[in-house]
Design an enzyme around this catalytic site. Structure first.
Site, PDB file in Angstrom:
ATOM      1  N   ARG B 297      84.991  -0.196 118.191  1.00 35.03           N
ATOM      2  CA  ARG B 297      84.662   0.989 118.976  1.00 35.03           C
ATOM      3  C   ARG B 297      85.341   0.953 120.336  1.00 35.03           C
ATOM      4  NH1 ARG B 297      78.426   2.098 116.764  1.00 35.03           N
ATOM      5  NH2 ARG B 297      79.245   2.767 114.750  1.00 35.03           N
ATOM      6  N   TYR B 436      86.571   8.079 112.953  1.00 38.59           N
ATOM      7  CA  TYR B 436      86.490   6.708 112.422  1.00 38.59           C
ATOM      8  C   TYR B 436      85.806   5.762 113.409  1.00 38.59           C
ATOM      9  CZ  TYR B 436      91.380   5.686 114.244  1.00 38.59           C
ATOM     10  OH  TYR B 436      92.518   5.503 114.968  1.00 38.59           O
ATOM     11  N   GLU B 437      85.371   4.628 112.896  1.00 37.37           N
ATOM     12  CA  GLU B 437      84.572   3.668 113.677  1.00 37.37           C
ATOM     13  C   GLU B 437      83.286   4.307 114.210  1.00 37.37           C
ATOM     14  OE1 GLU B 437      85.611   0.987 113.056  1.00 37.37           O
ATOM     15  OE2 GLU B 437      87.780   1.108 112.874  1.00 37.37           O
ATOM     16  N   GLY B 438      82.758   5.247 113.472  1.00 39.46           N
ATOM     17  CA  GLY B 438      81.509   5.910 113.873  1.00 39.46           C
ATOM     18  C   GLY B 438      81.803   7.213 114.602  1.00 39.46           C
TER      19      GLY B 438
END
Lengths: 592, 592
Positions: B297, B436-438
């Site tokens: 993140r 992406y990555e949350g």
């Protein structure tokens, strides 16, 4: 899925605009009532969903090709064009005298919205035919009108607008294309133009180019620009096609979006054999363009509404299908139940609805001014209102659809980033809308300097008074009192900024003041955009709650939309006005 | 043009973060001082500009190809990868024990920023190597570490993360890939994964897949997920390559952006012959992923900074070249002189600078917590601060770079819409970073529910106290007093919302309250993002004005940036907090 026209919203907003703009009182619009509008919309909705929408992704994936000097449109384009023309859609709002159906703009507006949602890239030729025809109607001599208009209205020929040159974009005054007068009254045209939408294609036998150029002894800058009609194939006296007119397509752009719409570079008069005829007066070319531009800007704002609707439909459908996570009973949950997904959907839905309402009101207001018998002061006020709202509608609707198109992808998650899903196209297509027909910066400048300072704030003050009056009718409403109050605060703030900054900042001549204001012109436009959307949402509520036969669950959703907009978007209007108040801070101090 | 690392900004912010986080006092960082950082940055800047940046548009135009079950990277990718690995860049921040250089994160941060600006699609393998190594260091047994880590650190092999399945995206608990225990302690892996970055490619001999899967008797949901290392080719005891491990790439995605980075679908165990080894404890797979996720993140937030910088550089260069219009002397004017263009450039520049400062402070703070000898309470406070800032940095930097990428195109006008110009790529590439990555929604939820409510607002209150203290030092500043006051007002508002909404809204259990809060979690994160940027800009001013040898014209620009940010962006923080205050209005009332 395919696009479905939002028929219920459209019907409601068309009828409301018709009533509120007093079109029912105009004799010239006898018979052109909402009942007719509904019948036309029903046909258009079928055509949009059945013929145009299925070709939208085909156009995106294939794009146009440039082969041996010719532009080849995507599969299905030719057939769809034939059907579009034969069904009479091109001349829908053009005069019956030249083969059109003469419908008022308030009916054409929802129909155009459908085309733009269903297949923006395809239908770009349509606004050109409409705008080009209006220029010829207003400025061309009878001979040109007779030879060209029937062909354009029927769709036998298309129209192209050749304005931009490599060094003359927003600043048209810098253009260099030459027009040399000939003995017979025609002109030899010579020059290179770029970014010409449908400048060449394989849909029709001929293309009528409207070209901005300079005669040899014309003044420099924008006062020396004239407008010429330059066909790809010459047009004889009887309207039949003659020889090739030395109009060469030299290439098409490889664009981020709108792949199905050919954006051409055209060379006029490579062999010194390109003939044009003057349209209107010499050196008055930009005036003709301004007529077109207002039209084009409203149409471009409508593209924002249309793409917002398309994106919302796609996102909603996916959000109802796609499950992620479970509820407290351990059941899978569709993401439409996630509060943050609802937020995104409601941002799209509320602003698209409000901007649609604004656009329909503007269209109806134009009908009112054009059809009014008496050219009274109240008619001028309506015209000034349209002039004030045009840059707001154009820039705000297109800026917001860029945000919304991003949200559509966000709702789809990783799948939205994959091209085959089809929603990336919406974002790529939308990206040009804040640029063409005058960038957002140019709209904001037009709003602040021409439409507000130019008339000493008169039109703006009239608008604010209307909004105040409407908001005050909600003052004791249980649900909307707070929103009404906040709307009033925004109005008050605009009024005070008019006084402190917009009108009285030491006049137009102080260049540093003008620079500071220019540096906050886009935030000012943004605030006005949000205020106008708020106005439209409250206006729909106020109007609908006194109508008979309203559908209660539909009305409940409209109330939720308005409440959402007041809670989520209205605060940004005040923030943008704070920026205006801080006019120019840091901007001139920074050395790039 | 090609990307040039913003060396001056980086040097300044690196040195400042080093000092302010107290890294100079840590013995473990002896020798890893800003002087070393500058030397490393200088080398990296050359590599970024000389090798990576020229391949950025090649990757975009060619994309990866999928042929006969193999992925072929764009021209130049293989050679650049060799150089990247041989220069030791992959192991820059990995332990010396396994062949890395063991540099602290605060030095790796500007270096990584350069890679991400120069060629995001190419360098995606790097964050995977870094994150994958950290997982193996933290969770894998010695045998796995010995066989895999040296190869990964040297770049001989790459790492892929196989998390997502068609029906398990953000909700990993829903995944279905199976891991069947074997007599020898290994597992047979079987299942389909999608969206695997560099899941297959032609850059190295082997690829180590970290795969989330379920053993047969694992609990349902996220508590039954384990992590396995699954190489494309098996790895024998001595680390040499064995036979093919039944790991098949079944296709790559055709994406809107990041064309040069292969996004693969992988089928594990089609022939029931795919062997994996367990990493960490059974059913603890998500815990390992959380370690990676925090890392990923922060890296993703840095992508926002990096693309913002790239876009700003492109836009500024064009704005200085391109003329439109004339000044009062009739001379052509570069568009960088237009106030509205300055506004757009300053929005990009100020926010990119502030987010870079924030990211560098976070990196240095992680170094401080990891290197601290005593695990005191103050160390926990620092960790909690990093945990609080991580979702803000990730989501806000990536949301903003999407806006900025749009502005880059806007500065270019019509030319920005043409692919060959190269700036459309920035916007297309940036679009995935909020997903992406949350997703942004997940970051906002993490912030509001885990990081704020989860610790009863403690970490947030500490942060607000720091910001208050800093702002109060500007209270009597001639230029910044108003900005300081407004910053205080935002802090006060957050504090009062903590009390009225965030912590005390009838507890965590009331689902309608949770829904309302969830519906304003993204606006809350946005407000925090703006507040943090304001904090960082004031912090730089406060710190730099007491340093020796500051370059006055550079400092003047920093002051202008801060003033601009205060005037143009800070008001939006208050607007976003107003939305939080209106929590949930209209959201549950609307029937989709």
């Amino acid at each position: 899925m395919t696009y479905q026209a939002p028929y219920k919203d459209m019907q409601l907003l068309v009828a409301q605009a018709y009533q509120q703009q007093g079109l029912d009182a105009l004799e010239s619009l006898d018979g052109f009532d909402p009942e007719l509008a509904n019948a036309v919309m029903e046909e258009a909705a079928k055509f949009a969903a059945g013929v145009l929408a299925p070709l939208n992704s085909v156009g995106d994936m294939q794009g146009c090709r440039f082969q041996d000097g010719n532009v080849i449109t995507p599969d299905g384009w030719q057939d769809a064009y034939q059907q579009f023309a034969e069904s009479g859609w091109i001349g829908l709002a053009l005069p019956e005298e030249f083969g059109g159906q003469g419908l008022p703009k308030y009916i054409a507006q929802p129909v155009n919205e459908m085309w733009l949602s269903a297949n923006l890239a395809f239908v770009m030729f349509h606004a050109l035919a409409q705008g080009g025809s209006e220029i010829l109607l207003a400025f061309a001599n009878e001979s040109i009108q007779k030879r060209y208009l029937p062909k354009i209205v029927s769709g036998e020929w298309t129209v192209a607008m050749a304005l931009t040159e490599p060094n003359a974009g927003s600043d048209l005054g810098a253009l260099n294309t030459k027009a040399i007068p000939q003995q017979d009254g025609t002109y030899k045209i010579k020059g290179q133009k770029i970014y010409i939408t449908y400048g060449d294609h394989d849909l029709t036998d001929n293309i009528a180019h409207l070209v901005l150029a300079r005669t040899p002894d014309a003044p420099t800058g924008s006062r020396g620009i004239s407008l010429f009609i330059v066909p790809k194939y010459r047009v004889s006296e009887d309207g039949s096609l003659g020889e090739f007119n030395d109009v060469h397509c030299t290439g098409i752009e490889h664009k981020m979006g709108l792949h199905g719409s050919p954006t051409c570079s055209i060379s006029y008069g490579d062999q010194d054999d390109c003939v044009g005829e003057l349209v209107g007066e010499l050196n008055q070319g930009l005036m003709a363009m301004f007529v077109l531009m207002n039209e084009a800007r409203l149409s471009c704002g409508l593209q924002g509404v249309a793409l917002g609707e398309l994106g919302y439909q796609r996102a909603l459908e996916y959000a109802k299908e796609r499950t992620q996570g479970t509820n407290s009973q351990g059941e899978k949950v569709a993401i439409v139940e996630h509060a943050d997904v609802k937020r995104m959907l409601l941002e799209m839905r509320s602003e698209t609805f409000a901007l649609r309402a604004l656009g329909y009101q503007i269209a109806a207001q134009i009908d009112a001014t054009e059809s009014a018998v008496d050219k009274t002061e109240s008619n001028q006020i309506k015209k000034d209102r349209v002039a004030l709202l045009t840059p707001i509608f154009k820039a705000f609707a297109t800026e917001r659809v860029n945000v919304m198109a991003g949200q559509v992808i966000q709702v789809f998650g990783g799948m939205g980033f994959v091209e085959e899903t089809g929603v990336a196209q919406i974002m790529r297509d939308a990206r040009i809308t804040t640029i063409y027909e005058g960038t957002t910066g140019i709209q904001a400048r037009d709003l602040m300097f021409r439409k507000v300072r130019g008339d000493q704030g008169k039109a703006l003050t009239e608008l604010l008074a209307d909004i105040t009056q409407l908001a005050s009718s909600f003052e004791s409403d249980q649900v909307f009192a707070a929103m009404a109050k906040e709307t009033q605060q925004v109005v008050t703030k605009v009024t005070s900024l008019l006084d402190s900054h917009l009108l009285n900042s030491q006049g137009n001549t102080s260049s540093s003041d003008a620079t500071s204001l220019h540096a906050v012109s886009v935030p000012f436009l943004e605030a006005m955009g949000i205020l106008c959307c708020t106005w439209q949402l409250l206006n729909v509520l106020a109007y609908q709650q006194v109508q008979e036969n309203t559908d209660e669950s539909y009305m409940q959703n409209l109330r939720a939309l308005a409440a959402f907009y007041g809670a989520y978007r209205l605060p940004s209007a005040m923030a943008a006005l704070k920026v205006v108040e801080n006019a120019g801070a840091g901007v001139s101090e920074y050395e790039f």
